[in-house]
Design a protein around this motif. Structure first.
Motif, PDB file in Angstrom:
ATOM      1  N   ILE A 341       0.846  -1.208   0.000  1.00 18.38           N
ATOM      2  CA  ILE A 341       0.000   0.000   0.000  1.00 18.38           C
ATOM      3  C   ILE A 341       0.877   1.253   0.000  1.00 18.38           C
ATOM      4  O   ILE A 341       0.616   2.213  -0.738  1.00 18.38           O
ATOM      5  N   ASN A 342       1.927   1.251   0.833  1.00 20.47           N
ATOM      6  CA  ASN A 342       2.852   2.390   0.870  1.00 20.47           C
ATOM      7  C   ASN A 342       3.445   2.654  -0.506  1.00 20.47           C
ATOM      8  O   ASN A 342       3.505   3.806  -0.964  1.00 20.47           O
ATOM      9  N   GLN A 343       3.888   1.603  -1.180  1.00 17.55           N
ATOM     10  CA  GLN A 343       4.491   1.752  -2.504  1.00 17.55           C
ATOM     11  C   GLN A 343       3.477   2.265  -3.521  1.00 17.55           C
ATOM     12  O   GLN A 343       3.802   3.092  -4.384  1.00 17.55           O
ATOM     13  N   PHE A 344       2.244   1.799  -3.413  1.00 16.79           N
ATOM     14  CA  PHE A 344       1.170   2.248  -4.305  1.00 16.79           C
ATOM     15  C   PHE A 344       0.945   3.751  -4.150  1.00 16.79           C
ATOM     16  O   PHE A 344       0.861   4.496  -5.136  1.00 16.79           O
ATOM     17  N   HIS A 345       0.855   4.217  -2.906  1.00 11.72           N
ATOM     18  CA  HIS A 345       0.678   5.648  -2.667  1.00 11.72           C
ATOM     19  C   HIS A 345       1.855   6.451  -3.233  1.00 11.72           C
ATOM     20  O   HIS A 345       1.669   7.502  -3.858  1.00 11.72           O
ATOM     21  N   VAL A 346       3.080   5.967  -3.023  1.00  8.22           N
ATOM     22  CA  VAL A 346       4.268   6.654  -3.546  1.00  8.22           C
ATOM     23  C   VAL A 346       4.227   6.701  -5.068  1.00  8.22           C
ATOM     24  O   VAL A 346       4.619   7.704  -5.682  1.00  8.22           O
ATOM     25  N   SER A 347       3.744   5.640  -5.698  1.00 12.87           N
ATOM     26  CA  SER A 347       3.702   5.604  -7.166  1.00 12.87           C
ATOM     27  C   SER A 347       2.780   6.684  -7.721  1.00 12.87           C
ATOM     28  O   SER A 347       3.069   7.293  -8.758  1.00 12.87           O
ATOM     29  N   LEU A 348       1.688   6.954  -7.036  1.00 15.35           N
ATOM     30  CA  LEU A 348       0.774   8.012  -7.478  1.00 15.35           C
ATOM     31  C   LEU A 348       1.408   9.389  -7.311  1.00 15.35           C
ATOM     32  O   LEU A 348       1.248  10.274  -8.160  1.00 15.35           O
ATOM     33  N   PHE A 349       2.150   9.567  -6.223  1.00 11.91           N
ATOM     34  CA  PHE A 349       2.881  10.825  -6.016  1.00 11.91           C
ATOM     35  C   PHE A 349       3.959  10.992  -7.079  1.00 11.91           C
ATOM     36  O   PHE A 349       4.168  12.098  -7.599  1.00 11.91           O
ATOM     37  N   ALA A 350       4.634   9.899  -7.437  1.00  8.55           N
ATOM     38  CA  ALA A 350       5.678   9.953  -8.466  1.00  8.55           C
ATOM     39  C   ALA A 350       5.093  10.362  -9.815  1.00  8.55           C
ATOM     40  O   ALA A 350       5.707  11.152 -10.549  1.00  8.55           O
ATOM     41  N   GLU A 351       3.918   9.853 -10.158  1.00  4.42           N
ATOM     42  CA  GLU A 351       3.263  10.251 -11.402  1.00  4.42           C
ATOM     43  C   GLU A 351       2.965  11.744 -11.406  1.00  4.42           C
ATOM     44  O   GLU A 351       3.134  12.427 -12.422  1.00  4.42           O
ATOM     45  N   PHE A 352       2.520  12.236 -10.264  1.00  3.33           N
ATOM     46  CA  PHE A 352       2.223  13.662 -10.120  1.00  3.33           C
ATOM     47  C   PHE A 352       3.484  14.500 -10.324  1.00  3.33           C
ATOM     48  O   PHE A 352       3.475  15.500 -11.062  1.00  3.33           O
ATOM     49  N   LEU A 353       4.586  14.094  -9.693  1.00  8.60           N
ATOM     50  CA  LEU A 353       5.840  14.832  -9.853  1.00  8.60           C
ATOM     51  C   LEU A 353       6.299  14.834 -11.309  1.00  8.60           C
ATOM     52  O   LEU A 353       6.808  15.841 -11.814  1.00  8.60           O
ATOM     53  N   ALA A 354       6.110  13.705 -11.984  1.00  6.90           N
ATOM     54  CA  ALA A 354       6.503  13.621 -13.391  1.00  6.90           C
ATOM     55  C   ALA A 354       5.702  14.601 -14.239  1.00  6.90           C
ATOM     56  O   ALA A 354       6.232  15.205 -15.188  1.00  6.90           O
ATOM     57  N   LYS A 355       4.421  14.786 -13.913  1.00  6.71           N
ATOM     58  CA  LYS A 355       3.604  15.750 -14.658  1.00  6.71           C
ATOM     59  C   LYS A 355       4.059  17.180 -14.381  1.00  6.71           C
ATOM     60  O   LYS A 355       4.106  18.008 -15.303  1.00  6.71           O
ATOM     61  N   LEU A 356       4.398  17.484 -13.130  1.00  5.69           N
ATOM     62  CA  LEU A 356       4.924  18.815 -12.816  1.00  5.69           C
ATOM     63  C   LEU A 356       6.229  19.058 -13.571  1.00  5.69           C
ATOM     64  O   LEU A 356       6.468  20.154 -14.090  1.00  5.69           O
ATOM     65  N   LYS A 357       7.066  18.031 -13.624  1.00  5.42           N
ATOM     66  CA  LYS A 357       8.354  18.136 -14.312  1.00  5.42           C
ATOM     67  C   LYS A 357       8.169  18.351 -15.810  1.00  5.42           C
ATOM     68  O   LYS A 357       8.961  19.053 -16.457  1.00  5.42           O
ATOM     69  N   ALA A 358       7.120  17.771 -16.383  1.00  2.00           N
ATOM     70  CA  ALA A 358       6.868  17.866 -17.824  1.00  2.00           C
ATOM     71  C   ALA A 358       6.115  19.127 -18.206  1.00  2.00           C
ATOM     72  O   ALA A 358       5.849  19.348 -19.392  1.00  2.00           O
ATOM     73  N   THR A 359       5.773  19.958 -17.216  1.00  6.66           N
ATOM     74  CA  THR A 359       5.022  21.189 -17.488  1.00  6.66           C
ATOM     75  C   THR A 359       5.972  22.380 -17.475  1.00  6.66           C
ATOM     76  O   THR A 359       6.426  22.804 -16.419  1.00  6.66           O
ATOM     77  N   PRO A 360       6.324  22.935 -18.640  1.00  5.73           N
ATOM     78  CA  PRO A 360       7.261  24.064 -18.675  1.00  5.73           C
ATOM     79  C   PRO A 360       6.668  25.296 -18.008  1.00  5.73           C
ATOM     80  O   PRO A 360       5.473  25.550 -18.099  1.00  5.73           O
ATOM     81  N   GLU A 361       7.529  26.049 -17.351  1.00  9.74           N
ATOM     82  CA  GLU A 361       7.115  27.326 -16.787  1.00  9.74           C
ATOM     83  C   GLU A 361       8.338  28.216 -16.632  1.00  9.74           C
ATOM     84  O   GLU A 361       9.328  27.830 -16.000  1.00  9.74           O
TER      85      GLU A 361
END
Length: 449
Positions: A341-361
């Protein structure tokens, strides 16, 4: 010679029927002068602060990175962070002394306040102003929403929830004063309307939705007029942003349509949200991306699940309820399920960080101009302790945060030290916060490696 150009205001909105749509930071919003002078349009000043709460601690043996200093090797639980690890720092041996005597209620309550919750079952509860709200009072005053409070579960429980502590302590992460908890929203539609619509009652929102097929349809004419003022790069950026808004709206509409076919909804899940936990969480994370990208808010808190949650995670093969699993009695099979469960939650956070990283600003990415703290107010859930907390910090390159590292303290160190540090990095300077004893200087000190 400096060439001057007329710029668009950063607080630019497209307005339509019941709609106020903020736009991302565009090149046209940054005057030529910003290379030499700090202005409100300067992307280096557009730092955001976010907090993601993971309930009921973790299996520390699978969480803690094996190495010291560098985050070269990830632990099993943190393995989903591989693609963004250079933007992440793990911090080991932080504690919340004010969360003792050791309860689920105080774990949640102390996470952002580092304060001792008054022991009461009634309405005379008392805690402390949380770190997110201290930030919101300064960096949130220029935005449409000073802060945004999100959750994954309905928070309908009242009265006494945990060892004589009022339910308010584990229902709410954010407190704007010691006596004022800020309820979080778990319904994507309501969050979407808060970000992009006029809100109102449920009946008002339903009536508005019947009048228009899509939020974006009501601002089409204004969008066309704006695009005539923009260069090719900005036009592409606006188009991509609006398509993302439309896709998030489509997913919300689909989840609402699917509700009629779901005969046995999750009792913790609001009606009208995706049946899958992962789909719901991704939608809530995507709403955060839009809120930050449009500068609708700069301060966000997100509770991945409520303390004592009995939610199961069949989508990852865990059909047992979460809370009972954490009282594992050192049963290896139960511990392994908690870690999953811990790893699952971290994986969702990692996806979120990847989207922030892919968003230029500006001169970097949305991740560069954000700081996020991910973690729990509980360490080992089997004994309800509040030391050696699972803590990650992500983003912050604009503030010179060096990622890809593991800070390991030899002795238990107040989590309040980290809160004080993050506040300073978004421009909020305090001499102390709660029981802080200093700052986490290593977080922004490349020489500490």
């Amino acid at each position: 010679m400096i060439v001057m150009k007329k710029s668009l205001p950063r607080r630019l909105f497209l307005r339509g029927l019941g709609t106020t749509l903020a736009l991302p930071l565009l090149d046209a919003m940054i005057p030529s002068m910003t290379a030499l002078a700090k202005t409100p349009a300067d992307p280096a000043r557009l730092r955001r602060l976010g907090f993601v709460y993971m309930p009921m601690g973790c299996d520390v043996t699978r969480w803690t990175p094996p190495g010291a200093n560098r985050l070269d090797e990830l632990s099993p639980t943190l393995s989903p962070l591989a693609s963004v690890k250079d933007h992440v720092t793990a911090i080991t041996n932080l504690e919340l002394q004010n969360a003792y005597p050791g309860t689920h209620a105080t774990s949640n309550a102390a996470f952002l306040s580092a304060a001792r919750a008054r022991w009461t079952e009634s309405t005379d509860y008392y805690l402390g102003t949380t770190v997110d709200q201290i930030a919101a009072k300064q960096i949130g005053q220029e935005t449409q929403l000073p802060s945004l409070e999100l959750a994954m579960d309905l928070l309908a429980t009242v009265g006494q929830c945990d060892n004589g502590y009022a339910c308010v302590y584990q229902n709410n992460l954010s407190w704007s004063s010691p006596t004022t908890p800020l309820p979080a929203e778990a319904h994507p539609r309501i969050v979407f309307e808060r970000l992009f619509g006029d809100g109102g009652s449920i009946a008002d929102r339903c009536a508005a939705l019947r009048k228009r097929a899509s939020l974006l349809d009501s601002v089409t004419e204004e969008m066309a007029r704006l695009k005539n003022q923009l260069g090719p790069a900005d036009r592409a950026k606006v188009s991509q942003y609006l398509e993302t808004v439309r896709e998030v709206e489509r997913r919300i509409q689909k989840a609402e349509a699917d509700t009629a076919d779901n005969k046995l909804p999750d009792l913790d899940r609001p009606v009208g949200v995706p049946a899958s936990y992962a789909d719901h969480a991704r939608l809530m994370f995507d709403l955060q991306v839009l809120a930050l990208q449009g500068d609708v808010t700069r301060v966000i808190t997100f509770q991945l699940a409520r303390e004592t949650s009995t939610r199961a995670y069949p989508e990852i093969g865990v059909s047992d309820p979460h809370h009972p699993l954490t009282h594992h009695g050192n049963d290896p099979e139960k511990i392994a399920k908690v870690a999953k469960i811990n790893q699952f939650h971290v994986s969702l956070f990692a996806e979120f960080l990847a989207k922030l990283k892919a968003t230029p600003e500006g001169n970097g990415s949305l991740l560069d101009h954000s700081l996020y703290l991910y973690g729990s107010g509980m360490g080992n859930p089997n004994v309800h302790d509040h030391t050696n907390l699972p803590i990650l910090v992500a983003g912050g390159a604009a503030g010179k945060m060096g990622g890809g590292r593991h800070i390991r303290y030899e002795k238990p160190t107040p989590l309040a030290n980290l809160h004080l540090t993050l506040l300073e990095k978004v421009g909020v300077r305090l001499d102390a916060f709660a029981d802080s004893q200093g700052k986490v200087d290593e977080l922004f000190d490349p020489l500490s490696l």
